[in-house]
Design a protein around this motif. Structure first.
Motif, PDB file in Angstrom:
ATOM      1  N   TYR A  38       7.768   4.879  -3.818  1.00  0.00           N
ATOM      2  CA  TYR A  38       6.889   5.207  -4.943  1.00  0.00           C
ATOM      3  C   TYR A  38       5.621   4.357  -4.970  1.00  0.00           C
ATOM      4  CZ  TYR A  38       5.657   6.693  -9.668  1.00  0.00           C
ATOM      5  OH  TYR A  38       5.014   7.221 -10.753  1.00  0.00           O
ATOM      6  N   ILE A  39       5.762   3.041  -4.802  1.00  0.00           N
ATOM      7  CA  ILE A  39       4.629   2.135  -4.980  1.00  0.00           C
ATOM      8  C   ILE A  39       3.845   1.926  -3.684  1.00  0.00           C
ATOM      9  CG2 ILE A  39       3.978  -0.227  -5.590  1.00  0.00           C
ATOM     10  CD1 ILE A  39       6.343  -0.149  -7.561  1.00  0.00           C
ATOM     11  N   LYS A  42       3.400   5.560  -1.777  1.00  0.00           N
ATOM     12  CA  LYS A  42       2.785   6.533  -2.701  1.00  0.00           C
ATOM     13  C   LYS A  42       3.282   7.953  -2.483  1.00  0.00           C
ATOM     14  CE  LYS A  42      -1.211   3.666  -3.078  1.00  0.00           C
ATOM     15  NZ  LYS A  42      -1.824   3.157  -4.133  1.00  0.00           N
ATOM     16  N   LYS A  44       5.489  11.336  -3.544  1.00  0.00           N
ATOM     17  CA  LYS A  44       5.784  12.077  -4.761  1.00  0.00           C
ATOM     18  C   LYS A  44       7.272  12.430  -4.779  1.00  0.00           C
ATOM     19  CE  LYS A  44       1.340  12.767  -5.819  1.00  0.00           C
ATOM     20  NZ  LYS A  44       0.753  11.479  -5.694  1.00  0.00           N
TER      21      LYS A  44
END
Length: 65
Positions: A38-39, A42, A44
């Motif tokens: 997620y971080i 990046k 989805k």
């Protein structure tokens, strides 16, 4: 119990990671795999096949006995 922001799975008490953004939004992650996706990468959740959000969107949820 909070749900993982990325995978949508329940987080057991005493486990998981809490990440706070600068604007004050709190993100909960089940493990470092979800946090990295997620971080750092990046990605989805709706485009990652193993997440609960993808399964719900595509109608492929697994039935649990």
């Amino acid at each position: 119990m909070p749900k993982c922001t990325f995978s949508g799975q329940q987080i057991k008490p005493g486990t998981g990671l809490m990440y706070v953004l600068k604007e004050g939004k709190v993100l909960w992650f089940k493990n470092s795999k979800c946090m990295t996706n997620y971080i750092k990468l990046k990605r989805k959740p709706l485009q990652t096949r193993w997440t609960e959000y993808f399964r719900a969107e595509k109608g492929k949820s697994k039935s649990v006995n």
